[in-house]
Motif scaffolding. Structure first.
Motif, PDB file in Angstrom:
ATOM      1  N   ASP A  36     -21.529 -42.454 -61.112  1.00 58.16           N
ATOM      2  CA  ASP A  36     -22.712 -42.979 -60.431  1.00 58.16           C
ATOM      3  C   ASP A  36     -22.726 -42.569 -58.963  1.00 58.16           C
ATOM      4  OD1 ASP A  36     -23.580 -44.145 -62.761  1.00 58.16           O
ATOM      5  OD2 ASP A  36     -22.829 -46.163 -62.249  1.00 58.16           O
ATOM      6  N   ASP A  39     -23.623 -38.913 -58.741  1.00 55.46           N
ATOM      7  CA  ASP A  39     -25.057 -38.727 -58.987  1.00 55.46           C
ATOM      8  C   ASP A  39     -25.870 -39.087 -57.749  1.00 55.46           C
ATOM      9  OD1 ASP A  39     -24.528 -37.865 -61.533  1.00 55.46           O
ATOM     10  OD2 ASP A  39     -25.000 -39.792 -62.500  1.00 55.46           O
ATOM     11  N   LYS A  40     -25.499 -40.173 -57.067  1.00 55.61           N
ATOM     12  CA  LYS A  40     -26.221 -40.581 -55.865  1.00 55.61           C
ATOM     13  C   LYS A  40     -26.080 -39.529 -54.766  1.00 55.61           C
ATOM     14  CE  LYS A  40     -25.988 -45.557 -56.595  1.00 55.61           C
ATOM     15  NZ  LYS A  40     -25.422 -46.829 -56.136  1.00 55.61           N
ATOM     16  N   GLU A  42     -25.582 -36.309 -55.177  1.00 62.87           N
ATOM     17  CA  GLU A  42     -26.403 -35.156 -55.567  1.00 62.87           C
ATOM     18  C   GLU A  42     -27.883 -35.421 -55.334  1.00 62.87           C
ATOM     19  OE1 GLU A  42     -25.377 -34.151 -59.561  1.00 62.87           O
ATOM     20  OE2 GLU A  42     -23.377 -33.458 -59.013  1.00 62.87           O
ATOM     21  N   GLU A  43     -28.325 -36.644 -55.593  1.00 64.00           N
ATOM     22  CA  GLU A  43     -29.730 -36.989 -55.350  1.00 64.00           C
ATOM     23  C   GLU A  43     -30.066 -36.885 -53.870  1.00 64.00           C
ATOM     24  OE1 GLU A  43     -30.557 -40.844 -56.973  1.00 64.00           O
ATOM     25  OE2 GLU A  43     -30.126 -40.203 -59.025  1.00 64.00           O
ATOM     26  N   LYS A  44     -29.160 -37.358 -53.011  1.00 68.78           N
ATOM     27  CA  LYS A  44     -29.390 -37.266 -51.568  1.00 68.78           C
ATOM     28  C   LYS A  44     -29.472 -35.803 -51.129  1.00 68.78           C
ATOM     29  CE  LYS A  44     -27.329 -41.617 -50.080  1.00 68.78           C
ATOM     30  NZ  LYS A  44     -26.243 -42.246 -49.298  1.00 68.78           N
ATOM     31  N   GLU A  46     -30.408 -33.246 -52.931  1.00 70.94           N
ATOM     32  CA  GLU A  46     -31.680 -32.721 -53.413  1.00 70.94           C
ATOM     33  C   GLU A  46     -32.830 -33.144 -52.505  1.00 70.94           C
ATOM     34  OE1 GLU A  46     -32.954 -30.698 -55.802  1.00 70.94           O
ATOM     35  OE2 GLU A  46     -30.884 -30.072 -56.051  1.00 70.94           O
ATOM     36  N   GLU A  47     -32.819 -34.408 -52.087  1.00 70.74           N
ATOM     37  CA  GLU A  47     -33.867 -34.893 -51.195  1.00 70.74           C
ATOM     38  C   GLU A  47     -33.859 -34.113 -49.879  1.00 70.74           C
ATOM     39  OE1 GLU A  47     -33.270 -39.081 -50.702  1.00 70.74           O
ATOM     40  OE2 GLU A  47     -33.765 -39.539 -52.786  1.00 70.74           O
TER      41      GLU A  47
END
Length: 157
Positions: A36, A39-40, A42-44, A46-47
């Protein structure tokens, strides 16, 4: 102290399964938490990438070129000397050079340039010498004359 011979009664709030578990998380829960977190992150990332690419692309119009290529120039005449502008010397002095375009046997072209001259007439004289050398002996003779012109400039200045 009194010794108890009977076991203590279990409280109704505790279950037998909660006692057998250690206060630490199980391996499965640990790996889930790590996933988790990853994943967080990687999301940051990407943003951030999306924000960067949007800000860059908005400054340029889409689908059109910023500058168009100029039309191709006609090639200089073969075996004839032309006078071109040389590099600018110190103090903003403009210079001129003689250039002759030679046709090689393999179909390619070779540009041979003389030294930069302050006076355009001197560059024209260099061009005449290069043309005479082409008429006499071809590429080898032109290269000899070129080396002589350049070496003469170095020893003179």
């Amino acid at each position: 102290w009194t010794r108890l011979t009977e076991p203590m009664p279990r409280s109704s709030t505790r279950s037998s399964s909660s006692r057998s578990r250690s206060p630490r998380k199980s391996r499965r829960e640990d790996s889930r938490d790590r996933r988790d977190k990853k994943d967080k992150r990687e999301e940051k990332r990407e943003e951030k990438r999306e924000k960067r690419s949007r800000s860059r692309s908005s400054s340029r119009p889409t689908g059109t070129r910023a500058t168009a290529k100029p039309p191709p120039k006609s090639p200089p005449p073969v075996n004839r000397a032309t006078i071109i502008e040389g590099v600018e010397k110190r103090g903003g002095v403009r210079t001129h050079r003689a250039e002759i375009m030679l046709a090689l046997p393999n179909g390619r072209r070779l540009a041979v340039r003389g030294p930069s001259r302050k006076d355009k007439r001197d560059a024209e004289d260099d061009g005449d010498k290069l043309e005479d050398a082409q008429d006499k002996g071809g590429v080898e003779e032109v290269r000899k004359v070129q080396r002589g012109l350049v070496n003469g400039m170095i020893t003179r200045e």
